[in-house]
Design a protein around this motif. Structure first.
Motif, PDB file in Angstrom:
ATOM      1  N   THR A  34       1.218  -1.064  -0.231  1.00 18.67           N
ATOM      2  CA  THR A  34       0.369   0.059  -0.420  1.00 18.67           C
ATOM      3  C   THR A  34       0.654   1.883   0.216  1.00 18.67           C
ATOM      4  O   THR A  34       1.690   1.259   0.489  1.00 18.67           O
ATOM      5  N   ASP A  35       0.265   2.216  -0.999  1.00 20.83           N
ATOM      6  CA  ASP A  35       1.076   3.688  -1.173  1.00 20.83           C
ATOM      7  C   ASP A  35       0.447   4.322   0.416  1.00 20.83           C
ATOM      8  O   ASP A  35       1.079   5.631  -0.098  1.00 20.83           O
ATOM      9  N   LYS A  36      -0.307   4.158   0.734  1.00 16.09           N
ATOM     10  CA  LYS A  36      -1.190   5.246   1.368  1.00 16.09           C
ATOM     11  C   LYS A  36      -1.943   4.062   3.292  1.00 16.09           C
ATOM     12  O   LYS A  36      -1.705   3.164   3.335  1.00 16.09           O
ATOM     13  N   ALA A  37      -1.292   4.702   4.223  1.00 12.04           N
ATOM     14  CA  ALA A  37      -2.208   4.730   6.169  1.00 12.04           C
ATOM     15  C   ALA A  37      -1.764   3.178   5.823  1.00 12.04           C
ATOM     16  O   ALA A  37      -2.147   2.244   6.938  1.00 12.04           O
ATOM     17  N   GLY A  38      -0.252   3.257   5.627  1.00  7.27           N
ATOM     18  CA  GLY A  38       0.780   1.816   5.908  1.00  7.27           C
ATOM     19  C   GLY A  38       0.014   1.263   7.039  1.00  7.27           C
ATOM     20  O   GLY A  38       0.727   0.379   7.846  1.00  7.27           O
ATOM     21  N   PHE A  39       0.427   2.154   7.902  1.00 10.24           N
ATOM     22  CA  PHE A  39       0.144   2.446   9.686  1.00 10.24           C
ATOM     23  C   PHE A  39      -0.805   1.698  10.577  1.00 10.24           C
ATOM     24  O   PHE A  39      -0.764   1.494  11.178  1.00 10.24           O
ATOM     25  N   ILE A  40      -1.701   2.071   9.287  1.00 10.74           N
ATOM     26  CA  ILE A  40      -3.268   0.846   9.991  1.00 10.74           C
ATOM     27  C   ILE A  40      -3.202   0.081   9.960  1.00 10.74           C
ATOM     28  O   ILE A  40      -3.320  -1.180  10.745  1.00 10.74           O
ATOM     29  N   THR A 135      -7.838  -5.596   1.202  1.00 12.82           N
ATOM     30  CA  THR A 135      -6.564  -5.529   2.468  1.00 12.82           C
ATOM     31  C   THR A 135      -5.139  -5.413   0.803  1.00 12.82           C
ATOM     32  O   THR A 135      -5.473  -5.780   0.141  1.00 12.82           O
ATOM     33  N   PRO A 136      -3.752  -5.091   2.093  1.00 11.91           N
ATOM     34  CA  PRO A 136      -2.568  -4.649   1.022  1.00 11.91           C
ATOM     35  C   PRO A 136      -2.008  -6.312   1.659  1.00 11.91           C
ATOM     36  O   PRO A 136      -0.280  -6.533   1.896  1.00 11.91           O
ATOM     37  N   TYR A 137      -2.227  -6.782   2.656  1.00 14.78           N
ATOM     38  CA  TYR A 137      -2.020  -8.709   2.510  1.00 14.78           C
ATOM     39  C   TYR A 137      -1.313  -9.487   0.985  1.00 14.78           C
ATOM     40  O   TYR A 137      -2.441  -9.583   0.792  1.00 14.78           O
ATOM     41  N   ILE A 138      -0.038  -9.508   1.219  1.00 15.69           N
ATOM     42  CA  ILE A 138       0.352 -10.418  -0.318  1.00 15.69           C
ATOM     43  C   ILE A 138       1.178 -11.237   0.866  1.00 15.69           C
ATOM     44  O   ILE A 138       1.928 -10.581   1.788  1.00 15.69           O
ATOM     45  N   PHE A 139       1.129 -13.225   0.596  1.00 20.39           N
ATOM     46  CA  PHE A 139       1.463 -13.720   1.345  1.00 20.39           C
ATOM     47  C   PHE A 139       3.043 -14.296   0.261  1.00 20.39           C
ATOM     48  O   PHE A 139       2.399 -15.029  -0.823  1.00 20.39           O
ATOM     49  N   VAL A 140       3.619 -14.732   1.004  1.00 27.59           N
ATOM     50  CA  VAL A 140       4.282 -15.372  -0.489  1.00 27.59           C
ATOM     51  C   VAL A 140       5.643 -16.639  -0.492  1.00 27.59           C
ATOM     52  O   VAL A 140       6.180 -15.922   1.023  1.00 27.59           O
ATOM     53  N   ALA A 141       5.879 -17.519  -0.290  1.00 26.87           N
ATOM     54  CA  ALA A 141       6.653 -18.586   0.378  1.00 26.87           C
ATOM     55  C   ALA A 141       7.502 -19.608  -1.034  1.00 26.87           C
ATOM     56  O   ALA A 141       7.843 -19.275  -2.029  1.00 26.87           O
ATOM     57  N   ASP A 142       8.923 -19.810  -0.807  1.00 25.21           N
ATOM     58  CA  ASP A 142      10.033 -20.060  -1.399  1.00 25.21           C
ATOM     59  C   ASP A 142       9.728 -21.716  -1.953  1.00 25.21           C
ATOM     60  O   ASP A 142      10.238 -22.561  -2.867  1.00 25.21           O
ATOM     61  N   ASP A 143       9.383 -22.163  -0.849  1.00 26.42           N
ATOM     62  CA  ASP A 143       8.964 -24.052  -0.691  1.00 26.42           C
ATOM     63  C   ASP A 143       7.422 -23.612  -0.821  1.00 26.42           C
ATOM     64  O   ASP A 143       6.900 -22.877  -0.962  1.00 26.42           O
ATOM     65  N   PRO A 176       0.728 -16.019  -5.407  1.00 23.53           N
ATOM     66  CA  PRO A 176       0.638 -14.574  -4.307  1.00 23.53           C
ATOM     67  C   PRO A 176      -0.070 -13.981  -4.544  1.00 23.53           C
ATOM     68  O   PRO A 176      -0.029 -13.215  -5.866  1.00 23.53           O
ATOM     69  N   ARG A 177      -1.210 -12.750  -4.322  1.00 21.27           N
ATOM     70  CA  ARG A 177      -2.277 -12.230  -4.701  1.00 21.27           C
ATOM     71  C   ARG A 177      -3.175 -11.520  -3.409  1.00 21.27           C
ATOM     72  O   ARG A 177      -2.721 -12.283  -1.862  1.00 21.27           O
ATOM     73  N   PRO A 178      -3.016 -10.583  -3.553  1.00 18.91           N
ATOM     74  CA  PRO A 178      -3.640 -10.167  -2.243  1.00 18.91           C
ATOM     75  C   PRO A 178      -4.450 -10.324  -2.084  1.00 18.91           C
ATOM     76  O   PRO A 178      -6.017 -10.923  -2.180  1.00 18.91           O
ATOM     77  N   MET A 179      -5.380  -9.969  -0.669  1.00 12.82           N
ATOM     78  CA  MET A 179      -5.334 -10.745   0.077  1.00 12.82           C
ATOM     79  C   MET A 179      -7.075 -10.183   0.466  1.00 12.82           C
ATOM     80  O   MET A 179      -7.055  -8.434   0.308  1.00 12.82           O
ATOM     81  N   MET A 180      -8.249 -10.825   0.658  1.00 12.04           N
ATOM     82  CA  MET A 180      -9.417  -9.916   0.609  1.00 12.04           C
ATOM     83  C   MET A 180      -9.722 -10.711   2.067  1.00 12.04           C
ATOM     84  O   MET A 180      -9.737 -11.480   2.601  1.00 12.04           O
TER      85      MET A 180
END
Length: 265
Positions: A34-40, A135-143, A176-180
């Protein structure tokens, strides 16, 4: 080789020595895109109870199965305070009303950018609206790692939510994609009340070895990851069964996607 060695904590060599099984930690990277209000938006945190110390050896708080299960849960806290009401407008179109109005801690303009009602024809039941928070959450793994998004079922609410969260399961090593946060409103006559800081949803991760521990790390949204994610962005607008694209995603996946974010200073 003893095929049940994993139950004994290792396997025996020819000299009768026991070798500990390999349990290399799998790092799951999280990104706040996210490029705004990241602290929330807070970092996902490992599930912790605040119960008093157990008074008995057979207490549920001492059960190994319970402890192992809960140690693998992560929770994501809610970013805002809001009280929403569902209604139909004069044209029969679904609407959300921010009941706090001018006293709300979030401006209506920004709330509308964060949450939306799905089209009625896409609901699972004609009388149960579905809303989605971006939401701005993206989760990613290499395994190999599958992530389960689940309701915050261990968080007690004196006033239950008027519906249920819609969970999901994704292979975050290739998808990996943004979560809802999706919510099915079973009782549209009741308000949906969310409190900032309360557990919003849980995450649980599956690996190629069920004993393998997980470590959550903050990761960078690198150019490599960004380019890779363009291949899966908006695919639901073109095909119905996105899981059919997993093989393509696996073939085109770069060798490494997780780059830990370096601490500043």
């Amino acid at each position: 080789m003893d095929m049940f060695a994993y139950l004994k904590g290792g396997e025996e060599t020819g000299e009768g020595q026991r070798v500990a099984p390999e349990r290399r930690v799998l790092e799951v990277g999280y990104i706040l895109d996210t490029d705004k209000a990241g602290f929330i938006w807070e970092a996902p945190r490992q599930f912790r109870r605040n119960d008093p110390p157990a008074q008995h050896a057979k207490s549920a708080a001492m059960c190994p199965a319970v402890l192992d299960y809960e140690s693998r849960l992560y929770e994501v806290p809610c970013p805002i305070d809001v009280q929403l009401r569902f209604k139909m407008d004069d044209n029969g179109q679904p609407q959300l009303v921010n009941l706090a109005g001018d006293k709300s801690s979030i401006r209506s303009k920004h709330l509308r950018q964060m949450v939306a009602v799905m089209a009625r024809k896409e609901w699972r039941h004609p009388n149960r609206p579905i809303i989605q928070f971006i939401t701005p959450y993206i989760f990613v793994a290499d395994d190999i790692c599958w992530m389960n998004q689940m309701p915050a079922f261990s968080h007690y609410r004196p006033a239950p939510l008027p519906g249920t969260m819609i969970g999901g399961r994704l292979p975050i090593h290739i998808w990996p994609r943004p979560m809802m946060w999706a919510f099915e409103w079973w009782e549209p006559s009741k308000d949906l009340v969310l409190r900032r800081g309360e557990p919003w949803f849980y995450l649980r991760f599956e690996t190629d070895d069920p004993r393998r521990p997980i470590r959550m790390v903050e990761a960078e949204k690198t150019e490599t990851l960004t380019r890779y994610m363009t291949g899966l962005n908006s695919v639901t607008n073109y095909v119905n069964r996105t899981f059919s694209l997993f093989q393509v995603a696996e073939q085109r996946r770069p060798a490494k996607l997780v780059q830990k974010k370096m601490a500043k200073g």
